[in-house]
Design an enzyme around this catalytic site. Sequence first.
Site, mmCIF file in Angstrom:
data_model
loop_
_atom_site.group_PDB
_atom_site.id
_atom_site.type_symbol
_atom_site.label_atom_id
_atom_site.label_comp_id
_atom_site.label_asym_id
_atom_site.label_seq_id
_atom_site.Cartn_x
_atom_site.Cartn_y
_atom_site.Cartn_z
ATOM 1 N N SER A 116 45.792 15.717 35.738
ATOM 2 C CA SER A 116 46.245 17.058 36.108
ATOM 3 C C SER A 116 45.109 17.848 36.730
ATOM 4 C CB SER A 116 46.785 17.787 34.879
ATOM 5 O OG SER A 116 45.836 17.759 33.852
ATOM 6 N N HIS A 137 51.224 13.099 39.846
ATOM 7 C CA HIS A 137 51.167 14.049 38.736
ATOM 8 C C HIS A 137 52.585 14.475 38.361
ATOM 9 C CE1 HIS A 137 49.757 18.239 37.205
ATOM 10 N NE2 HIS A 137 49.852 17.377 36.217
ATOM 11 N N GLU A 149 53.809 15.799 41.879
ATOM 12 C CA GLU A 149 52.758 16.268 42.781
ATOM 13 C C GLU A 149 51.964 15.028 43.187
ATOM 14 O OE1 GLU A 149 49.911 18.905 40.866
ATOM 15 O OE2 GLU A 149 49.966 20.246 42.597
ATOM 16 N N ASN A 187 48.393 23.274 38.862
ATOM 17 C CA ASN A 187 47.565 23.921 37.842
ATOM 18 C C ASN A 187 46.672 25.027 38.389
ATOM 19 O OD1 ASN A 187 48.436 22.798 35.424
ATOM 20 N ND2 ASN A 187 47.523 20.844 36.002
#
Length: 280
Positions: A116, A137, A149, A187
């Site tokens: 991540s 991800h 992702e 993130n």
Amino acid sequence: MKVTVIGGGTMGNGIAHVFAQFGNETNLVDVKQDYLDRAMNTIEKNLNRQVKKEKIAQAEAESTLARLHPSTTLDVAADSGLVIEAVFESFSVKQDIFKQLDGICKPDAILASNTSSISLTKIAACTSRPQNVIGMHFMNPVPVMKLVEVICGQATSEETLSRVTGWAEDLDKVPVTVQDYPGFISNRVLMPMINEAVYCLMEGVAERDAIDTVMKLGMAHPMGPLTLADFIGLDVCLDIMEVLYEGFGDSKYRPCPLLRRMVDAGQLGRKSGKGFYEYA
Ligand code: CAA
């Protein structure tokens, strides 16, 4: 396709679940039989939940389980076309795994990481085939969330990208391609919001429930940011804030001291039974 998923934790078992559900013979690798047993129990429970909600038939749940092959050795990855690493966020552990995979896997196998926040370029450089290394991800809970992702490292080839986006679509997911910068998109946008919510709590701008209610009812988020932080794990949130802070060298990413204090106290959210909320 034959797939190997490394790591039977929350993300790893979810990833193995969806690959097996969509017809792939899937190895699930972890270091201890205990961890594998726990992962398989979780997958079975989540499949039963899908059966109950009439998302899948009982027979599909059974065939999914039959396509899952737990193992304690990485050697099973030798004939996989795709390997996805989903162990905890430690570069040295990932480095060791990718070095081993480089020796074990077929030359045209794609080596993906569910990281991540760790740089894909750095992970790819541990292998002799950085063009075949990419980020996939997934989001928690993996069987439910539509996004994958897809992160291109410095050397990731167009062919690797196109194969991986195709495979993500085969899982009924929506792949979104991003470049390798700290926190990628998910993130980089999500964690500062959570961090700011913790600042609001620390500074007494509002109570816990009020902060979550504002974001749930005002912005139609399915969970408020403090509930979501508990769901993700406060240690994971802190780790990612550190990666953003270090990666950009910008004070706007400084982790909230309350977040740090809670992690120091072992209040990690759902997994430890206590975070911003308490869990039975
Ligand atoms: N496996 C299979 N199905 C599951 C599941 C699982 N693990 N968890 C939940 N579900 C299903 C439920 O059966 C339910 O199905 P129906 O819609 O058919 O009823 C559906 O998902 C919703 O679940 P619930 O009714 O139990 O609860 P809910 O409506 O409160 O939804 C939630 C739960 C899906 C988790 C929702 O609250 C949500 O979307 N929350 C936000 C999650 C999020 O932001 N995830 C990303 C976290 S960040 C991340 O993962 C990446 C990172 O790097 C940190």
